[in-house]
Design an enzyme around this catalytic site. Sequence first.
Site, PDB file in Angstrom:
ATOM      1  N   GLY A 210       0.827  -1.204   0.000  1.00 47.22           N
ATOM      2  CA  GLY A 210       0.000   0.000   0.000  1.00 47.22           C
ATOM      3  C   GLY A 210       0.856   1.246   0.000  1.00 47.22           C
ATOM      4  N   GLY A 211       2.009   1.142  -0.648  1.00 46.16           N
ATOM      5  CA  GLY A 211       3.009   2.209  -0.597  1.00 46.16           C
ATOM      6  C   GLY A 211       2.742   3.393  -1.493  1.00 46.16           C
ATOM      7  N   GLN A 234      -2.131  -0.982  -5.791  1.00 46.60           N
ATOM      8  CA  GLN A 234      -3.056  -1.301  -6.870  1.00 46.60           C
ATOM      9  C   GLN A 234      -2.429  -0.937  -8.219  1.00 46.60           C
ATOM     10  OE1 GLN A 234      -7.391  -0.320  -5.886  1.00 46.60           O
ATOM     11  NE2 GLN A 234      -6.284   1.001  -4.446  1.00 46.60           N
ATOM     12  N   ASP A 253      -2.823  -7.282  -5.469  1.00 50.03           N
ATOM     13  CA  ASP A 253      -3.891  -7.245  -4.467  1.00 50.03           C
ATOM     14  C   ASP A 253      -3.369  -7.832  -3.163  1.00 50.03           C
ATOM     15  OD1 ASP A 253      -6.136  -7.500  -2.899  1.00 50.03           O
ATOM     16  OD2 ASP A 253      -7.383  -8.408  -4.461  1.00 50.03           O
ATOM     17  N   LYS A 267       2.530   0.867   6.304  1.00 51.28           N
ATOM     18  CA  LYS A 267       2.385   2.222   6.857  1.00 51.28           C
ATOM     19  C   LYS A 267       1.008   2.772   6.517  1.00 51.28           C
ATOM     20  CE  LYS A 267       3.913   6.998   6.452  1.00 51.28           C
ATOM     21  NZ  LYS A 267       2.611   7.487   5.941  1.00 51.28           N
ATOM     22  N   HIS A 271      -5.096   0.517   9.527  1.00 51.12           N
ATOM     23  CA  HIS A 271      -6.188   1.312  10.112  1.00 51.12           C
ATOM     24  C   HIS A 271      -7.313   1.577   9.117  1.00 51.12           C
ATOM     25  CE1 HIS A 271      -4.741   5.701   9.054  1.00 51.12           C
ATOM     26  NE2 HIS A 271      -4.692   4.900   8.015  1.00 51.12           N
TER      27      HIS A 271
END
EC number: 2.1.1.46
Length: 367
Positions: A210-211, A234, A253, A267, A271
């Site tokens: 998810g960088g 993505q 994914d 990071k 959440h």
Amino acid sequence: MAFSTNGSEEIELYHAQIHLYKHVYNFVSSMALKSAMELGIADVIHNHGKPITLPELASALKLHPSKVGILYRFLRLLTHNGFFAKTTVPSQNGKDGEEEEETAYALTPPSKLLVKGKPTCLASIVRGALHPSSLDMWRSSEKWFKEDKELTLFESATGESFWDFLNKDSESGTLSMFQEAMAADSQMFKLALKECRHVFEGLESLVDVGGGTGGVTKLIHEEFPHLKCTVFDQPQVVGNLSGNENLKFVGGDMFKSIPPADAVLLKWVLHDWNDELSLKILKNSKEAISGKGKEGKVIIIDISIDEASGDRELTELQLDYDLVMLTMFNGKEREKKEWEKLISDAGFSSYKITPICGFKSLIEVFP
């Protein structure tokens, strides 16, 4: 003339009213800050090179003369809230032989974070957090509470998820605004990286899940050029990005699989998701580091809420973030005991939490 009272009940009532009204009108402070950011007040003061007087500021901002008094009142609130500091400078209107002074405004540490072009500029965070899409959904909160549907408040209000909203219209600039905000937040990590270098020492490879556009990964790569880094996000996010021999971008994914590495970096990722989906991400992360044996690890950068910390401002910010995550993504900010359960349920043996970046924590998780 003020009314006097000796009754503790009345005094308590007055304090209660002040407390209530303060929170009701907190939005005014947020919107005044947004106005200052949009006008570029911090940029003007920074470029001026010294404290600036009200007439000088109004002139630089090209405001209509009728708005000078209004600007003063905005500055009065923002100064009270710590975004600007008042000082005095020699007046240019003083008579011959007489020394006169007038009020001038200077930047403070918080307003320096709004100076565009600086690595630590967080203006895009202000713009994103106070975007109409982030605020309008709250009008539907009563309806949302009474719905028998597993929808976020954002979905209930708009009919689509926040992610669909970001991706549906590339020309609207909302996706780029979000990416810019995340990249700006990542720059703050550069300050913390000096304190937690040991976390990355000894690693040969790292995948940043998810960088985004690679803001954090690039900072890590600058400090550890030998480290083989992969930014995993993505396909539509990383598809047009290019790296180098030790920095590459891969689309995929994270709920299906994560590229193998010595360490997985998460990071501001977990959440965004509820416990069920976060557990899936952590299990895939554990699989990704399995080739390193017991020396592999997952590095989580997220909030760890501690209501007993004694720092009310810090805790309030963390709890605010929790409701943002809930209402926009059905995610959550977690307390230490919640992190402990999530990590244990994913099959990890131990973890270590280190506070960084003021209100976040770095959590090292070991297989």
